[in-house]
Design an enzyme around this catalytic site. Structure first.
Site, PDB file in Angstrom:
ATOM      1  N   ASN A  42       0.841  -1.197   0.000  1.00 17.67           N
ATOM      2  CA  ASN A  42       0.000   0.000   0.000  1.00 17.67           C
ATOM      3  C   ASN A  42       0.876   1.247   0.000  1.00 17.67           C
ATOM      4  O   ASN A  42       1.960   1.279   0.600  1.00 17.67           O
ATOM      5  CB  ASN A  42      -1.003  -0.004   1.152  1.00 17.67           C
ATOM      6  CG  ASN A  42      -0.404  -0.204   2.520  1.00 17.67           C
ATOM      7  OD1 ASN A  42       0.593  -0.892   2.675  1.00 17.67           O
ATOM      8  ND2 ASN A  42      -1.013   0.389   3.530  1.00 17.67           N
ATOM      9  N   ILE A  43       0.388   2.258  -0.708  1.00 15.31           N
ATOM     10  CA  ILE A  43       1.125   3.510  -0.875  1.00 15.31           C
ATOM     11  C   ILE A  43       0.164   4.640  -0.525  1.00 15.31           C
ATOM     12  O   ILE A  43      -0.770   4.925  -1.288  1.00 15.31           O
ATOM     13  CB  ILE A  43       1.651   3.655  -2.321  1.00 15.31           C
ATOM     14  CG1 ILE A  43       2.508   2.440  -2.704  1.00 15.31           C
ATOM     15  CG2 ILE A  43       2.451   4.955  -2.466  1.00 15.31           C
ATOM     16  CD1 ILE A  43       2.838   2.358  -4.191  1.00 15.31           C
ATOM     17  N   GLU A  44       0.363   5.218   0.655  1.00 15.14           N
ATOM     18  CA  GLU A  44      -0.562   6.250   1.131  1.00 15.14           C
ATOM     19  C   GLU A  44      -0.154   7.634   0.637  1.00 15.14           C
ATOM     20  O   GLU A  44       0.919   7.822   0.054  1.00 15.14           O
ATOM     21  CB  GLU A  44      -0.628   6.194   2.664  1.00 15.14           C
ATOM     22  CG  GLU A  44      -1.198   4.872   3.133  1.00 15.14           C
ATOM     23  CD  GLU A  44      -1.446   4.782   4.621  1.00 15.14           C
ATOM     24  OE1 GLU A  44      -0.948   5.631   5.381  1.00 15.14           O
ATOM     25  OE2 GLU A  44      -2.156   3.827   5.015  1.00 15.14           O
ATOM     26  N   CYS A  53      -4.025   0.680  -2.654  1.00  6.37           N
ATOM     27  CA  CYS A  53      -3.902  -0.545  -1.854  1.00  6.37           C
ATOM     28  C   CYS A  53      -2.821  -1.469  -2.429  1.00  6.37           C
ATOM     29  O   CYS A  53      -2.489  -1.405  -3.621  1.00  6.37           O
ATOM     30  CB  CYS A  53      -5.218  -1.308  -1.857  1.00  6.37           C
ATOM     31  SG  CYS A  53      -6.548  -0.537  -0.951  1.00  6.37           S
ATOM     32  N   GLU A  55      -2.964  -4.640  -3.120  1.00  3.31           N
ATOM     33  CA  GLU A  55      -3.442  -5.543  -4.171  1.00  3.31           C
ATOM     34  C   GLU A  55      -3.413  -4.842  -5.533  1.00  3.31           C
ATOM     35  O   GLU A  55      -2.982  -5.399  -6.542  1.00  3.31           O
ATOM     36  CB  GLU A  55      -4.886  -5.988  -3.891  1.00  3.31           C
ATOM     37  CG  GLU A  55      -5.063  -6.765  -2.604  1.00  3.31           C
ATOM     38  CD  GLU A  55      -5.416  -5.870  -1.419  1.00  3.31           C
ATOM     39  OE1 GLU A  55      -4.780  -4.801  -1.252  1.00  3.31           O
ATOM     40  OE2 GLU A  55      -6.296  -6.259  -0.653  1.00  3.31           O
ATOM     41  N   CYS A  89     -10.513  -3.104  -4.660  1.00  2.22           N
ATOM     42  CA  CYS A  89      -9.543  -4.122  -5.112  1.00  2.22           C
ATOM     43  C   CYS A  89     -10.259  -5.354  -5.650  1.00  2.22           C
ATOM     44  O   CYS A  89      -9.822  -5.958  -6.631  1.00  2.22           O
ATOM     45  CB  CYS A  89      -8.597  -4.496  -3.973  1.00  2.22           C
ATOM     46  SG  CYS A  89      -7.442  -3.167  -3.578  1.00  2.22           S
TER      47      CYS A  89
END
Ligand code: THU
Length: 125
Positions: A42-44, A53, A55, A89
């Site tokens: 995940n990359i916020e 997310c 996935e 996702c």
């Protein structure tokens, strides 16, 4: 590639999560129909809605490399919480792996679901 191996690769991918806002680290490992593995985390973002997310990171990496069909995706969270994929996702899985399998961990047990079980009526055009 066993389900356990795929989960272990997902755990490694979770180490790269960029999650300074939630501190919820997620990793994914995606098995293509030609037996290649793509990982994601995940990359916020400070603008929370821009977060990606784990996935979708894995699926988009693979699609951007020309892959289109996937057999399995393993998803883990570093917190040890069972990382059920979110609805967005699942809709993306519905596009590229409608007959696919989702591999999760529940405490120390491996649990699997079909994408169909988790999203019985995905949107199709
Ligand atoms: N997250 C995922 O990576 N996958 C999911 O299926 C659900 C949520 C991430 C997004 C966000 O960075 C953090 O978990 C908390 O929602």
């Amino acid at each position: 590639m066993t389900d356990k191996e795929l989960l272990n690769i997902a755990k490694q991918a979770a180490q790269n999560a960029y999650a300074p806002y939630s501190n919820f680290y997620v990793g994914a490992a995606l098995l293509t129909d030609d037996d290649e593995v793509y990982t994601g985390c995940n990359i916020e973002n400070a603008s929370y809605g821009a977060t990606n997310c784990a996935e979708r990171t894995a699926i988009f990496k693979a699609v951007s490399e020309g892959k289109r069909n996937f057999k399995k995706i393993a998803v883990v969270s570093k917190a040890g919480v069972t990382a059920y994929p979110c609805g967005v996702c699942l809709q993306v899985m519905n596009e590229f792996m409608p007959e696919g399998i989702v591999i999760l961990e529940n405490e120390d047990k491996i649990i699997t679901y079909t994408v169909r079980e988790l999203l019985p009526h995905g949107f199709v055009l």
